[in-house]
Write an enzyme that holds these catalytic residues in place. Structure first.
Site, PDB file in Angstrom:
ATOM      1  CD1 TRP A 268      -2.034  -2.149   2.081  1.00 11.67           C
ATOM      2  CD2 TRP A 268      -2.886  -1.472   0.131  1.00 11.67           C
ATOM      3  NE1 TRP A 268      -3.010  -3.052   1.695  1.00 11.67           N
ATOM      4  CE2 TRP A 268      -3.543  -2.665   0.509  1.00 11.67           C
ATOM      5  CE3 TRP A 268      -3.250  -0.871  -1.087  1.00 11.67           C
ATOM      6  CZ2 TRP A 268      -4.548  -3.258  -0.268  1.00 11.67           C
ATOM      7  CZ3 TRP A 268      -4.256  -1.459  -1.858  1.00 11.67           C
ATOM      8  CH2 TRP A 268      -4.884  -2.633  -1.442  1.00 11.67           C
TER       9      TRP A 268
ATOM     10  CG  ASP B 132      -3.334   3.759   4.030  1.00  8.11           C
ATOM     11  OD1 ASP B 132      -4.412   3.604   4.651  1.00  8.11           O
ATOM     12  OD2 ASP B 132      -2.999   3.051   3.052  1.00  8.11           O
TER      13      ASP B 132
ATOM     14  CE  LYS C  93      -8.638  -3.642   4.059  1.00  9.11           C
ATOM     15  NZ  LYS C  93      -7.731  -2.617   3.608  1.00  9.11           N
TER      16      LYS C  93
HETATM   17  C1  PLP Z   1      -7.114  -2.205   2.225  1.00  9.45           C
HETATM   18  C2  PLP Z   1      -6.106  -1.139   2.273  1.00  9.45           C
HETATM   19  C3  PLP Z   1      -6.028  -0.145   1.286  1.00  9.45           C
HETATM   20  C4  PLP Z   1      -6.928  -0.130   0.072  1.00  9.45           C
HETATM   21  O1  PLP Z   1      -8.156   0.353   0.402  1.00  9.45           O
HETATM   22  P1  PLP Z   1      -9.293   0.584  -0.712  1.00  9.45           P
HETATM   23  O2  PLP Z   1     -10.378   1.215   0.113  1.00  9.45           O
HETATM   24  O3  PLP Z   1      -9.643  -0.762  -1.245  1.00  9.45           O
HETATM   25  O4  PLP Z   1      -8.750   1.481  -1.744  1.00  9.45           O
HETATM   26  C5  PLP Z   1      -5.082   0.836   1.424  1.00  9.45           C
HETATM   27  N1  PLP Z   1      -4.246   0.860   2.484  1.00  9.45           N
HETATM   28  C6  PLP Z   1      -4.280  -0.081   3.447  1.00  9.45           C
HETATM   29  C7  PLP Z   1      -3.341   0.001   4.596  1.00  9.45           C
HETATM   30  C8  PLP Z   1      -5.214  -1.104   3.376  1.00  9.45           C
HETATM   31  O5  PLP Z   1      -5.270  -2.037   4.333  1.00  9.45           O
END
Ligand code: PLP
Length: 357
Positions: free
Chosen positions: A101, A168, A192
């Site tokens: 990511w 993030d 998540k």
């Molecule tokens: C799942 C995830 C993403 C991607 O998220 P989307 O909403 O599918 O774009 C980005 N960063 C992390 C840390 C993730 O766990």
């Protein structure tokens, strides 16, 4: 059979949330209408989004210096929206490369400005968090991924930096208290730990918005979303509603300190078994970098993988197969997962070792 949901995302949500969401889908607050068939500008939905924002503010202790936005496009859209809004041409942002990511975020940032990757654990397949890094003062911001969902590592400290942190937090938002004053921007896809797929939480220091020198399409301009209370266009109403219910649940459980305590207890139970079981090994090199949310682990011998997954399945354990870039297994233990589910997994690991050791 009772299921134990270890899926990495979309992932487990509190069962109370599903019960209320099911009702709202059919007949919202006895209105005779579904929440899905009323205006996002109705007083009913205005109350939902206002409560969701208030809960985000209360749980994280946000001051008025921060805006709270509910956007669409997933965390992946924030990979470009953050640099598009915060990084002008000729300016430089720092990035820490701790997983897939992060590396996607780096790739997108390069479309808009200069990027310095200050540290990377890529050479070791992201099995650790690079320790203390020097953060130059000329950077516009420093971006990091707080929890590396795929590789099973997590920041348990924040880099010392004179520039705003951009994080993030998709896979560990609301799992523990965070000193938000260190951050200029926090974003998280809801699916998540906070709600269903379809909504992305953005927490932004207001003074950082509206400073882009490049022209921005309205939908990609944080300032436009701030001015319109996340309702420049029709927001993802149902995903916001479920997130609001999940945030209510977190508050009722005692807030982020209570989440942290329970998440630590689950991780302690799991990693204790991992460290004592002869048939499995952890994927993360340094125990202090282990994620409390996603535990990645491998069978000692590859031929043990399938029989272990079969035994898990028989015990009601779902979603334990590891991501293809790590292999083996991944146990995701988000907020809504009860301690009992981890106990069931630990028992299966013990039984498996007795039968195959
Ligand atoms: C799942 C995830 C993403 C991607 O998220 P989307 O909403 O599918 O774009 C980005 N960063 C992390 C840390 C993730 O766990």
């Amino acid at each position: 059979m009772k299921k134990h949901n270890f899926n990495a995302g979309p992932s487990i949500l509190p069962s109370e949330v599903f019960a209320q969401a099911a009702e709202a889908m059919v007949n919202y607050q006895d209105s005779g209408l579904s929440l899905l068939e009323i205006s996002h500008r109705s007083k009913e939905f205005e109350a939902v989004i206002a409560e969701a924002e208030a809960l985000v503010r209360e749980l994280l202790g946000l001051t008025d210096d921060f805006a709270v936005l509910f956007l669409s496009g997933g965390a992946s859209s924030q990979f470009f929206m953050a640099p598009m809004n915060l990084l002008n041409e000729g300016e430089t942002a720092g990035y820490l490369d701790t997983g897939s990511w992060s590396s996607k975020a780096i790739k997108e940032a390069k479309l808009f400005g200069k990027v310095e990757v200050l540290a990377s654990s890529k050479a070791e397949n992201y099995a650790y968090i690079p320790s203390q890094v020097e953060v130059p003062g000329h950077l516009k911001y420093l971006h990091l991924t707080s929890n590396n969902t795929i590789f099973g590592t997590q920041y348990h400290w924040w880099p010392a930096a004179s520039v705003p942190l951009v994080a993030d937090m998709s896979s560990d938002i609301f799992s523990r208290p965070v000193d938000v004053s260190r951050f200029g921007l926090i974003y998280a896809g809801a699916q998540k730990n906070m709600g269903p797929a379809g909504v992305t939480l953005v927490i932004l220091r207001k003074d950082l918005a509206g400073k882009a020198q490049r022209p921005l399409p309205a939908m990609l301009d944080y300032q436009v979303h701030i001015e319109n209370g996340s309702m420049y266009n029709t927001p993802p109403v149902y995903a916001i509603y479920l997130s609001m219910l999940t945030l209510r649940w977190i508050k009722e459980q005692g807030g982020l300190k209570a989440m942290d305590k329970r998440n630590r207890e689950k991780a302690r139970l799991f990693y204790h078994e991992l460290d004592h079981n002869p048939l499995f090994k952890g994927n993360v090199i340094a125990p202090e970098d282990r994620s409390l949310m996603n535990a990645t682990f491998l069978p000692l011998r590859p031929e043990l993988e399938k029989p272990f997954l079969d035994q898990c399945k028989a015990a009601g354990i779902e979603g334990l197969k590891g991501h293809r870039s790590v292999g083996g297994f991944r146990a995701s233990m988000y907020n809504a997962m009860p301690v009992e589910s981890v106990q069931v997994l630990v028992e299966v690991m013990k039984d498996f070792a007795r039968a195959n050791g």
